[in-house]
Design a protein around this motif. Structure first.
Motif, PDB file in Angstrom:
ATOM      1  N   THR A   7       1.166  -1.133  -0.273  1.00 28.59           N
ATOM      2  CA  THR A   7       0.501   0.085  -0.197  1.00 28.59           C
ATOM      3  C   THR A   7       0.803   1.091  -0.341  1.00 28.59           C
ATOM      4  OG1 THR A   7      -1.558  -1.133   1.397  1.00 28.59           O
ATOM      5  CG2 THR A   7      -2.041   1.180   1.229  1.00 28.59           C
ATOM      6  N   ALA A   8       2.111   1.721   0.794  1.00 32.51           N
ATOM      7  CA  ALA A   8       2.531   3.030   0.880  1.00 32.51           C
ATOM      8  C   ALA A   8       3.408   3.091  -0.493  1.00 32.51           C
ATOM      9  CB  ALA A   8       3.692   2.144   2.381  1.00 32.51           C
ATOM     10  N   ARG A   9       3.932   1.494  -1.540  1.00 31.82           N
ATOM     11  CA  ARG A   9       4.418   1.416  -2.296  1.00 31.82           C
ATOM     12  C   ARG A   9       3.366   1.919  -4.155  1.00 31.82           C
ATOM     13  NH1 ARG A   9       9.768  -2.365  -3.531  1.00 31.82           N
ATOM     14  NH2 ARG A   9      10.075  -2.322  -1.550  1.00 31.82           N
ATOM     15  N   PHE A  10       2.309   1.104  -3.744  1.00 30.65           N
ATOM     16  CA  PHE A  10       1.206   1.581  -4.834  1.00 30.65           C
ATOM     17  C   PHE A  10       0.285   2.388  -4.294  1.00 30.65           C
ATOM     18  CE2 PHE A  10       2.335  -3.436  -5.613  1.00 30.65           C
ATOM     19  CZ  PHE A  10       3.651  -2.994  -5.969  1.00 30.65           C
ATOM     20  N   GLY A  11      -0.007   2.662  -3.700  1.00 31.75           N
ATOM     21  CA  GLY A  11      -1.233   3.697  -2.839  1.00 31.75           C
ATOM     22  C   GLY A  11      -2.633   3.179  -2.350  1.00 31.75           C
ATOM     23  N   SER A  12      -2.927   1.214  -2.868  1.00 32.45           N
ATOM     24  CA  SER A  12      -3.693   0.721  -1.956  1.00 32.45           C
ATOM     25  C   SER A  12      -3.662  -0.509  -2.381  1.00 32.45           C
ATOM     26  CB  SER A  12      -4.906   1.016  -2.882  1.00 32.45           C
ATOM     27  OG  SER A  12      -5.050   1.159  -4.474  1.00 32.45           O
ATOM     28  N   PHE A  13      -3.903  -1.462  -1.531  1.00 32.35           N
ATOM     29  CA  PHE A  13      -3.607  -2.680  -1.475  1.00 32.35           C
ATOM     30  C   PHE A  13      -4.522  -3.201  -0.665  1.00 32.35           C
ATOM     31  CE2 PHE A  13      -1.312  -7.261  -1.088  1.00 32.35           C
ATOM     32  CZ  PHE A  13      -1.457  -7.472  -1.897  1.00 32.35           C
ATOM     33  N   THR A  14      -5.639  -3.912  -1.016  1.00 29.49           N
ATOM     34  CA  THR A  14      -6.783  -4.292   0.247  1.00 29.49           C
ATOM     35  C   THR A  14      -6.440  -5.858   0.218  1.00 29.49           C
ATOM     36  OG1 THR A  14      -8.161  -4.601  -1.386  1.00 29.49           O
ATOM     37  CG2 THR A  14      -8.654  -3.019  -0.929  1.00 29.49           C
ATOM     38  N   ALA A  15      -7.714  -6.401   1.356  1.00 31.06           N
ATOM     39  CA  ALA A  15      -6.665  -7.464   1.991  1.00 31.06           C
ATOM     40  C   ALA A  15      -7.583  -8.732   0.823  1.00 31.06           C
ATOM     41  CB  ALA A  15      -8.132  -7.486   2.956  1.00 31.06           C
ATOM     42  N   SER A  16      -8.362  -8.251   0.072  1.00 35.63           N
ATOM     43  CA  SER A  16      -9.133  -8.976  -0.818  1.00 35.63           C
ATOM     44  C   SER A  16      -7.738  -9.754  -2.335  1.00 35.63           C
ATOM     45  CB  SER A  16     -10.317  -8.420  -1.426  1.00 35.63           C
ATOM     46  OG  SER A  16     -10.096  -7.600  -2.223  1.00 35.63           O
TER      47      SER A  16
END
Length: 327
Positions: A197-206
């Motif tokens: 998330t810190a690298r891409f801006g978002s990364f969800t648990a799904s």
């Protein structure tokens, strides 16, 4: 049907098996390597004064001096349980050292305000003064050791010690297979998601692999531990007969550049071969340049996209050779 009664394993048999396991590990390392390592340990401990009961001339052995340093590392104090895990010490021995420092007025031992099972240790004002002097004397002792070398030699020695520390850390890390739903497995995946998330801006648990996909007959999940702390992970799931996929190979920032990712990769490949998977695939993001370099160095070749994934820019695969089952 009545349950099968099993006889307890005799203590002598357990001890014999432990001895055999130790012998197998010892045979994997050449005798001259063991001798060289022990020779260096003996020389170094003598040179830094580790054998002296009055380490650095302060009236206490190295163990107590080191404990002062470790306690000071936490501003609000640290629990004996944490110190025991970090230093790998026997609980009784650690307790005796802490009480000795308390008797000297160097530390204060108390009960944790929210958990009366935990004993906390913190430096007293006198302990802070003592530690400052201890650090000063240690710096002087170290500088004295290095004055016999020229600038280039000191640089060479510093680089060699950094390499030794890195390799010893890697050697001490264990990699264990755990259930995909185990707390440490999920904690690692949460840290992995936060990292991306810190690298891409978002990364969800799904976007994370499900526990059932990397457990039992369908896959495997490994967690790396350093001093009892989970510092890395990696998952394997079956895509189709004979084909597996690597998921979420991750190493904590504090444990990177040790070679741990490659060790996790080796464990995952062995687990795949054990399951009869002869082809492994994975996808990765364009920004993860180090990961792509590692996969290429480990025999993975880039292929066209085999799956549509929002964060995937590169796809790899590797053909495996049969392997002995994991022990």
């Amino acid at each position: 049907m009545e349950p099968v009664q099993t006889e307890p394993v005799p203590a002598e048999q357990v001890q014999a098996e432990q001895v055999r396991a130790e012998q197998v590990r010892a045979e994997q390392v050449r005798a001259e390597q063991v001798a060289a390592f022990r020779r260096f340990n003996r020389y170094f401990t003598r040179r830094i004064g580790a054998l002296d009961d009055h380490y650095l001339g302060q009236g206490r052995p190295l163990g107590e001096a080191r404990l002062l340093f470790e306690v000071a590392d936490a501003e609000t104090g640290v629990s004996l349980r944490t110190l025991r895990a970090r230093l790998g010490l026997d609980a009784g021995y650690l307790s005796r050292m802490a009480k000795a420092l308390e008797a000297q007025g160097m530390v204060r031992i108390s009960v944790h305000p929210e958990d009366n099972r935990l004993r906390m240790v913190e430096l007293t004002p006198a302990g802070h003064v003592e530690l400052k002097e201890q650090n000063r004397r240690a710096d002087v002792r170290t500088a004295d050791l290095l004055t016999g070398l020229d600038a280039r030699q000191r640089t060479d020695l510093t680089e060699a010690m950094a390499t030794a520390r890195r390799l010893l850390r890697l050697a001490a890390i264990t990699v264990e297979r755990v259930d995909g739903a185990a707390p440490d497995a999920r904690a690692c995946l949460e840290a992995y998601a936060a990292d991306l998330t810190a690298r891409f801006g978002s990364f969800t648990a799904s976007d994370l692999v499900g526990p059932e996909e990397v457990s039992g007959a369908t896959g495997a999940f490994f967690v790396a531990y350093e001093e009892g702390r989970a510092v890395g992970c990696g998952g394997l799931r079956t895509l189709e007969p004979g084909v597996g996929e690597l998921k979420h190979v991750w190493v904590h920032p504090d444990a990177r550049r040790l070679g741990l990712a490659r060790r996790l990769l080796e464990q995952l490949e062995r687990a795949a071969a054990e399951r009869g998977l002869n082809l492994l695939r994975l996808d990765t993001n364009a920004s993860l340049t180090e990961a792509r370099a590692m996969y290429r160095a480990c025999g993975y070749r880039e292929i066209p996209a085999y799956v549509d994934h929002v964060y995937a820019d590169h796809w790899f695969e590797k053909r495996l050779t049969p392997s002995e089952p994991l022990r």
